[in-house]
Design a protein around this motif. Structure first.
Motif, PDB file in Angstrom:
ATOM      1  N   CYS A   1      -3.025   9.302  -7.031  1.00 21.97           N
ATOM      2  CA  CYS A   1      -2.096   8.579  -6.858  1.00 21.97           C
ATOM      3  C   CYS A   1      -0.848   9.127  -6.099  1.00 21.97           C
ATOM      4  O   CYS A   1      -0.106  10.200  -6.489  1.00 21.97           O
ATOM      5  N   THR A   2      -0.930   8.797  -4.610  1.00 20.79           N
ATOM      6  CA  THR A   2       0.016   9.407  -3.653  1.00 20.79           C
ATOM      7  C   THR A   2       0.930   8.622  -3.036  1.00 20.79           C
ATOM      8  O   THR A   2       0.616   7.350  -2.903  1.00 20.79           O
TER       9      THR A   2
ATOM     10  N   CYS B   1       0.105   4.142  -3.860  1.00 24.69           N
ATOM     11  CA  CYS B   1       0.100   4.288  -5.236  1.00 24.69           C
ATOM     12  C   CYS B   1       1.731   4.606  -5.905  1.00 24.69           C
ATOM     13  O   CYS B   1       1.956   4.002  -6.917  1.00 24.69           O
ATOM     14  N   LEU B   2       2.254   5.696  -5.204  1.00 22.11           N
ATOM     15  CA  LEU B   2       3.382   6.533  -5.323  1.00 22.11           C
ATOM     16  C   LEU B   2       4.553   6.141  -4.487  1.00 22.11           C
ATOM     17  O   LEU B   2       4.369   6.129  -3.258  1.00 22.11           O
ATOM     18  N   THR B   3       5.519   5.621  -5.042  1.00 21.61           N
ATOM     19  CA  THR B   3       6.799   5.458  -4.145  1.00 21.61           C
ATOM     20  C   THR B   3       8.170   6.138  -4.772  1.00 21.61           C
ATOM     21  O   THR B   3       8.201   5.887  -6.046  1.00 21.61           O
TER      22      THR B   3
ATOM     23  N   LEU C   1       7.484  16.424  -7.536  1.00 16.60           N
ATOM     24  CA  LEU C   1       6.746  15.237  -8.390  1.00 16.60           C
ATOM     25  C   LEU C   1       5.576  14.808  -7.926  1.00 16.60           C
ATOM     26  O   LEU C   1       4.600  14.482  -8.917  1.00 16.60           O
ATOM     27  N   GLU C   2       5.353  14.677  -6.709  1.00 11.09           N
ATOM     28  CA  GLU C   2       4.004  13.945  -6.254  1.00 11.09           C
ATOM     29  C   GLU C   2       2.856  15.264  -6.447  1.00 11.09           C
ATOM     30  O   GLU C   2       1.936  14.881  -6.853  1.00 11.09           O
ATOM     31  N   LYS C   3       3.314  16.394  -6.210  1.00 18.26           N
ATOM     32  CA  LYS C   3       2.370  17.645  -6.391  1.00 18.26           C
ATOM     33  C   LYS C   3       2.117  17.697  -7.974  1.00 18.26           C
ATOM     34  O   LYS C   3       1.109  17.732  -8.317  1.00 18.26           O
ATOM     35  N   ASP C   4       3.091  17.720  -8.817  1.00 20.83           N
ATOM     36  CA  ASP C   4       2.806  17.858 -10.306  1.00 20.83           C
ATOM     37  C   ASP C   4       2.104  16.399 -10.794  1.00 20.83           C
ATOM     38  O   ASP C   4       1.162  16.788 -11.569  1.00 20.83           O
ATOM     39  N   LEU C   5       2.238  15.217 -10.364  1.00 24.43           N
ATOM     40  CA  LEU C   5       1.423  14.149 -10.549  1.00 24.43           C
ATOM     41  C   LEU C   5      -0.159  14.441 -10.103  1.00 24.43           C
ATOM     42  O   LEU C   5      -1.006  14.203 -10.841  1.00 24.43           O
ATOM     43  N   THR C   6      -0.350  14.899  -8.999  1.00 27.70           N
ATOM     44  CA  THR C   6      -1.640  15.296  -8.493  1.00 27.70           C
ATOM     45  C   THR C   6      -2.263  16.208  -9.618  1.00 27.70           C
ATOM     46  O   THR C   6      -3.594  15.878  -9.873  1.00 27.70           O
ATOM     47  N   VAL C   7      -1.591  17.331  -9.712  1.00 25.50           N
ATOM     48  CA  VAL C   7      -2.215  18.221 -10.801  1.00 25.50           C
ATOM     49  C   VAL C   7      -2.383  17.649 -12.111  1.00 25.50           C
ATOM     50  O   VAL C   7      -3.481  17.799 -12.638  1.00 25.50           O
TER      51      VAL C   7
END
Length: 164
Positions: free
Chosen positions: A53-54, A59-61, A37-43
């Motif tokens: 938003c990490t 920013c991301l929980t 999820l975090e990697k996909d959100l970064t992309v």
């Protein structure tokens, strides 16, 4: 990853303002663990020029359903199978939603097309009526011109008989 929804799509879907200074939380609820999820959100955010938003920035929980720490992805055969089934069902739901939105857009387009055809039919009928009125007026004008010529000839004939 090819994003299915652009930021403007999400903004419109949820009625979000274009610019916000809010510190409200947006929650994404998903069954199972989404390990990338975090990697996909970064992309995604990089693709659309949005700020990062990490988890590191706060920013991301990522949490479990009780608000605790998100568990690691299942390693055992049964747990991995359950997560795959949940992911497959989620993908099917998303596909159904896209299909339904596509149907709704197609139905709306068909309605607009039917209305355009109806408007065109009304315009054609109005044009035909106007052309008929024009023909009738032209016929009346021709009759009036003939009557005027006949009257002028009659006047000439009468004037000729009086000796003028």
């Amino acid at each position: 990853m090819v994003p299915q929804q652009r930021p403007a799509d999400l903004q419109a879907a949820y009625g979000l303002p274009a610019v916000s200074t809010s510190d409200r939380t947006i929650a994404i609820i998903d069954a199972g663990v989404y390990p990338t999820l975090e990697k996909d959100l970064t992309v995604y955010r990089r693709t659309f020029g949005l700020p990062a938003c990490t988890t590191a920035s706060g920013c991301l929980t990522l949490e479990d359903y009780t608000g605790g720490r998100q568990p690691a992805p299942q390693k055992g055969a049964q747990g991995a199978w359950v997560e795959e089934q949940v992911a497959a069902e989620t993908a099917l739901d998303r596909a159904r939603t896209r299909r339904d939105r596509g149907r709704e857009r197609a139905e709306a387009a068909e309605q607009r097309l039917r209305k355009a055809h109806e408007d065109l039919d009304r315009a054609d009928r109005a044009l035909e009526e106007a052309e008929e009125r024009h023909r009738a007026a032209a016929d009346e004008h021709s009759r009036a011109e003939r009557a005027a010529r006949d009257a002028a000839r009659e006047v000439q004939h009468l004037d000729g008989r009086r000796g003028r």
